[in-house]
Design an enzyme around this catalytic site. Structure first.
Site, PDB file in Angstrom:
ATOM      1  N   ARG A   7       0.832  -1.201   0.000  1.00  0.00           N
ATOM      2  CA  ARG A   7       0.000   0.000   0.000  1.00  0.00           C
ATOM      3  C   ARG A   7       0.861   1.243   0.000  1.00  0.00           C
ATOM      4  NH1 ARG A   7      -5.132   0.481   1.809  1.00  0.00           N
ATOM      5  NH2 ARG A   7      -4.762   2.437   0.782  1.00  0.00           N
ATOM      6  N   ARG A  63       3.154   4.290 -16.184  1.00  0.00           N
ATOM      7  CA  ARG A  63       3.472   3.962 -17.584  1.00  0.00           C
ATOM      8  C   ARG A  63       4.754   4.674 -18.009  1.00  0.00           C
ATOM      9  NH1 ARG A  63       0.911  -0.344 -17.915  1.00  0.00           N
ATOM     10  NH2 ARG A  63      -1.316  -0.312 -18.259  1.00  0.00           N
ATOM     11  N   CYS A  74      -7.291   2.866 -12.608  1.00  0.00           N
ATOM     12  CA  CYS A  74      -7.568   4.018 -11.742  1.00  0.00           C
ATOM     13  C   CYS A  74      -9.029   3.973 -11.332  1.00  0.00           C
ATOM     14  CB  CYS A  74      -7.308   5.331 -12.482  1.00  0.00           C
ATOM     15  SG  CYS A  74      -5.605   5.565 -12.981  1.00  0.00           S
ATOM     16  N   GLU A  77     -11.725   7.456  -5.235  1.00  0.00           N
ATOM     17  CA  GLU A  77     -11.772   7.184  -3.797  1.00  0.00           C
ATOM     18  C   GLU A  77     -13.154   7.571  -3.265  1.00  0.00           C
ATOM     19  OE1 GLU A  77     -10.195   5.764  -0.337  1.00  0.00           O
ATOM     20  OE2 GLU A  77      -9.103   5.843  -2.229  1.00  0.00           O
ATOM     21  N   ARG A  89      -3.877   7.095  -3.829  1.00  0.00           N
ATOM     22  CA  ARG A  89      -3.484   5.877  -3.131  1.00  0.00           C
ATOM     23  C   ARG A  89      -3.148   4.806  -4.155  1.00  0.00           C
ATOM     24  NH1 ARG A  89      -7.474   8.284  -0.012  1.00  0.00           N
ATOM     25  NH2 ARG A  89      -7.155   8.226   2.251  1.00  0.00           N
ATOM     26  N   TYR A 107       3.937   6.119   2.594  1.00  0.00           N
ATOM     27  CA  TYR A 107       3.011   7.254   2.675  1.00  0.00           C
ATOM     28  C   TYR A 107       3.822   8.535   2.637  1.00  0.00           C
ATOM     29  CZ  TYR A 107      -0.459   3.773   3.505  1.00  0.00           C
ATOM     30  OH  TYR A 107      -1.287   2.694   3.333  1.00  0.00           O
ATOM     31  N   ARG A 115      -1.592   6.407   7.866  1.00  0.00           N
ATOM     32  CA  ARG A 115      -1.450   5.035   8.359  1.00  0.00           C
ATOM     33  C   ARG A 115      -0.345   4.886   9.387  1.00  0.00           C
ATOM     34  NH1 ARG A 115      -4.388   0.896   6.089  1.00  0.00           N
ATOM     35  NH2 ARG A 115      -3.802   0.020   8.072  1.00  0.00           N
TER      36      ARG A 115
END
Length: 127
Positions: A7, A63, A74, A77, A89, A107, A115
Site C-alpha cells: 500500500r 506507464r 484508476c 476514492e 493511493r 506514505y 497510516r
C-alpha cells in the site's frame, strides 16, 4: 516466491498534471526501492484518487516509468466527509521473497498521517 500487496499514498499540493505525474512517480519509485522490487515483480497496481483530482490519470505516471505490460487501473476514492483532500493511493500486487511483515508501505507528504498504525511504514511528511 510470494504474492504480496503493498500500500501507499501521496498528497498533492495542487491539482496540476505535472504535479500529479511527479508525486505519483515518486510514490511508485519509493515503493519499488524500499521493497527491493523491479518492474517485472509487479502483478498489477490499483490507483485511487480523491474527487478533487482530475488533471491526469495516476496510472500514466507508472506507464512513464516503464510499467508497460503491468495491468494498471484508476478508480475514484470514496467521498467521506472530513477525509484528506488531494490524495492518490495505490495498492500494488507483487511477487517477492519478502514475508508479509517485511513489506514496507509508503506514505508521502501529507498522506504520511494516514497510516501510523502500520508497523512497517516509510512515511515522508512535508517539511
Amino acid at each position: 516466491m510470494h504474492v504480496r500487496a503493498v500500500r501507499g499514498a501521496t498528497q498533492l499540493d495542487t491539482d496540476t498534471r505535472e504535479h500529479m505525474l511527479d508525486r505519483v512517480a515518486e510514490l511508485v519509485r519509493t515503493v519499488t526501492e524500499v521493497n527491493g522490487l523491479a518492474v517485472h515483480d509487479y502483478i498489477s497496481i490499483i490507483f485511487t484518487a480523491t474527487a478533487d483530482l482530475n488533471s491526469e490519470f495516476p496510472a500514466y505516471a507508472a506507464r512513464q516509468l516503464g510499467f508497460d505490460d503491468v495491468p494498471l487501473i484508476c478508480a475514484r476514492e470514496l467521498e467521506i466527509e472530513g477525509s484528506m483532500p488531494r490524495v492518490v493511493r495505490l495498492m500494488a500486487h507483487v511477487e517477492t521473497q519478502l514475508q508479509r511483515d517485511e513489506v514496507t508501505h509508503v506514505y508521502l507528504h501529507g498522506a504520511a498521517a494516514l497510516r501510523r498504525d502500520l508497523a512497517r511504514v516509510r512515511a515522508v511528511p512535508d517539511e
